[in-house]
Design an enzyme around this catalytic site. Structure first.
Site, mmCIF file in Angstrom:
data_model
loop_
_atom_site.group_PDB
_atom_site.id
_atom_site.type_symbol
_atom_site.label_atom_id
_atom_site.label_comp_id
_atom_site.label_asym_id
_atom_site.label_seq_id
_atom_site.Cartn_x
_atom_site.Cartn_y
_atom_site.Cartn_z
ATOM 1 N N SER A 479 43.334 38.088 46.185
ATOM 2 C CA SER A 479 43.949 36.803 46.542
ATOM 3 C C SER A 479 42.879 35.878 47.085
ATOM 4 O O SER A 479 41.820 36.333 47.561
ATOM 5 C CB SER A 479 45.043 37.015 47.596
ATOM 6 O OG SER A 479 45.473 35.788 48.142
ATOM 7 N N TYR A 492 48.087 40.475 55.580
ATOM 8 C CA TYR A 492 47.962 40.230 54.137
ATOM 9 C C TYR A 492 46.515 39.913 53.767
ATOM 10 O O TYR A 492 45.958 40.498 52.828
ATOM 11 C CB TYR A 492 48.881 39.084 53.736
ATOM 12 C CG TYR A 492 48.846 38.761 52.260
ATOM 13 C CD1 TYR A 492 49.537 39.537 51.347
ATOM 14 C CD2 TYR A 492 48.107 37.684 51.778
ATOM 15 C CE1 TYR A 492 49.492 39.255 49.992
ATOM 16 C CE2 TYR A 492 48.051 37.384 50.431
ATOM 17 C CZ TYR A 492 48.754 38.177 49.542
ATOM 18 O OH TYR A 492 48.710 37.888 48.191
#
Length: 608
Positions: A479, A492
């Site tokens: 990501s 995350y």
């Protein structure tokens, strides 16, 4: 090992047999400047599996006699030698032929001979093309001198520099006698990582090498300048060695013109290391084609190799799905059959980026295996993949956070479909919350899925890929959060940053095995991840409201998962290391490099 002598045109040939005399006969032919010893590892593996393994020293090498003059080394005479050995060791049953280097060149002469019908059941060729095929290959490229064709000709000419030297009088024999033979083991160790052994290089190397120069002088110019028509109906398995310094892969491009029954395989090895370091892998490939030629069903890997050859013969086709194009109607620049004959495994393939990636691979000719925690969604992806023309598509329910489950999944895929060529570790979950808000249980869940799932997938499938020896590619979906810190994405961002670093480490480790590793870093992509993400410190009503806000943000951004899928395909095709997908992902990566301090300031922003 049993030894006998077969005489061909007055030249005694030393023939060596091992294994089960009643088993299928596999005849192995060595190249220059080797002897039958170069096949030791391959022969041992075949014999252990019940085959009747036969090797012989070709004329002028090892314990065999030498011909008088250059004429005695012409290809028709070498083919006669091969048939003489085959008739002696297997008079009533066709042999399975495998050959390397000059052994492969002379084996092509036999395979394209009318006598091959009923005498040669299958042929596996490594690093030695048919010289007549090469002559036609060069003529076609000279007739249409496109940049690509000229590049292929120049590349092969650079690979074949030594052929000109071998045609010079006195020089090549002197080089072998005055030092190269004594240093040959060092040359192989330094250029290909071959570990010297007692049987290789052979003690007769200097004499063998000098005799073998006649192979080049007797055959190269006549067949390259005046090539004959040499088709064959024998099933042929072509093993292309990725790191071959002498035979370029392009020499096999036109082989479909001459061989209607063709299987294309690749092996991440050098010219000699294929036999001396990866013998069991080569033996397995020979066993697969031999068993299939004898009537057994094709192994999954062999079936995919046949698909690859059929697609190559059909030629490239452009994709026809306009909804997967982007940027003013421009497509991704991949031909329709870009991944024909490949097997792609996609985790988290039931929706979003995973589903789009599986469908993109299917559209480009790959067989796909999709796993997801929700089996119904994975099965729906498989249905769509079949509609797009995937040669095969299968669904599994797998919890990627469970290492044992992933190991079992990898073994089941390998047993049923073969070792995959491409693995996309996409499965993941979203989470929002500061460090102090995030509970230990939430941390554990995020790391087990986002990081653990990638670790488990890489370990299980990379192990199989390395053992197979044919290379491959692993894609890990990270990501933009991996390099853009945010106080509200503590868990995350940490998990994705770990995936980013893991991928770089793994890329370095697997490069020698010909396995690429790519890290994909999407930004805001319009998938259902916002609907399934968790957020720390929220009540039930607050959780729904937060999800709605993020879903609306992603919907307004409206970057579809299909565009991420195309970037994944291109990353595999071009072996890219890191691919930031969206504009914000690319800009964030640049910013993280130019001004890390600024990204730390931006990390304080409350984006909730």
């Amino acid at each position: 090992m049993r030894r006998r002598t077969v005489v061909s045109a007055g030249v005694p040939l030393a023939v060596y047999e091992q294994g089960n005399p009643a088993g299928p006969t596999v005849l192995l032919v060595h190249g220059y400047p080797d002897t039958h010893w170069v096949w030791d590892d391959v022969a041992a593996a075949l014999a252990a599996d019940g085959h009747h393994v036969v090797r012989y020293d070709v004329r002028g090498a090892g314990a065999s006699g030498a011909a008088k003059g250059v004429r005695g080394y012409r290809l028709p005479q070498l083919a006669d030698d091969l048939f003489a050995v085959a008739d002696a060791v297997s008079p009533h049953r066709a042999v399975h032929l495998a050959a390397h280097d000059w052994g492969s060149i002379q084996a092509w002469e036999a395979v394209t001979d009318p006598r091959a019908a009923g005498r040669i059941a299958s042929y596996t060729s490594l690093s030695g093309p048919c010289l007549d095929h090469v002559g036609h290959w060069a003529r076609r490229r000279l007739a249409r001198p496109t940049p690509r064709h000229l590049g292929q000709l120049l590349t092969q000419a650079a690979h074949s520099w030594y052929i000109g030297v071998f045609h010079l009088p006195l020089l090549a024999p002197a080089v072998w006698r005055l030092g190269l033979a004594a240093r040959w083991g060092y040359v192989l160790a330094s250029t290909e990582g071959v570990i010297p052994r007692t049987s290789h290089p052979q003690p007769t190397l200097a004499t063998d090498a000098v005799h073998g120069i006649a192979l080049y002088r007797a055959n190269m110019l006549p067949h390259l300048l005046r090539p004959r028509q040499r088709p064959t109906a024998v099933p042929v398995q072509l093993i292309t060695l990725v790191r071959d310094r002498y035979v370029s892969p392009a020499l096999g491009d036109d082989l479909d013109r001459w061989v209607p029954h063709l299987w294309r395989r690749t092996l991440t090895a050098g010219h000699w290391s294929a036999l001396l370091e990866k013998g069991p892998t080569v033996a397995q490939m020979i066993k697969e084609i031999a068993a299939h030629a004898d009537g057994a069903p094709a192994s999954p890997a062999l079936e995919r190799a046949a698909v690859s050859s059929r697609e190559r013969a059909a030629g490239p086709r452009r994709p026809q799905r306009p909804r997967l194009r982007w940027g003013r109607g421009r497509g991704p620049g991949l031909e329709r059959a870009a991944f024909a004959g490949k097997l792609a495994v996609v985790t988290g393939g039931g929706s979003g980026i995973g589903r789009a990636t599986a469908l993109a691979f299917a559209e480009h000719g790959a067989a796909v295996v999709v796993c997801d925690l929700d089996l119904a969604t994975a099965e729906r992806t498989v249905e769509l993949a079949r509609l797009l023309g995937a040669p095969a598509a299968h669904a599994h329910r797998v919890d990627v956070a469970d290492s044992a489950a992933v190991d079992t999944f990898a073994r089941e895929v390998a047993a049923a479909h073969g070792v995959p060529d491409i693995v996309v570790n996409n499965a993941g979950v979203g989470h929002g919350g500061t460090f102090l808000q995030t509970t230990e249980k939430e941390w554990q869940h995020i790391l087990e899925v986002n990081l653990g799932g990638v670790v488990h997938g890489c370990r299980a499938f990379a192990t199989l890929m390395v053992e197979r020896g044919e290379g491959g590619h692993i894609v890990n979906v990270s990501s933009a959060a991996a390099y853009l810190p945010s106080k509200v994405l503590a868990a995350y961002a940490t998990s994705k940053a770990a995936v980013y670093m893991l991928s770089d480490c793994l890329r370095a480790e697997l490069a020698p095995a010909g396995i690429g590793v790519s890290t994909i870093c999407p930004g805001l992509v319009n998938t259902n991840i916002t609907r399934t993400s968790t957020f720390s410190g929220r009540s039930a009503d607050g959780l729904d409201a937060t999800r709605d806000r993020f879903a609306a943000l992603y919907a307004r951004r409206n970057f579809p998962p299909e565009k991420v899928a195309w970037q994944i395909l291109r990353a595999v095709r071009e072996n890219r290391a890191v691919v930031p997908v969206t504009v914000e992902a690319r800009a964030g990566r640049v910013l993280s490099r130019l001004s890390p301090a600024l990204t730390r300031v931006a990390a304080r922003i409350d984006i909730d």
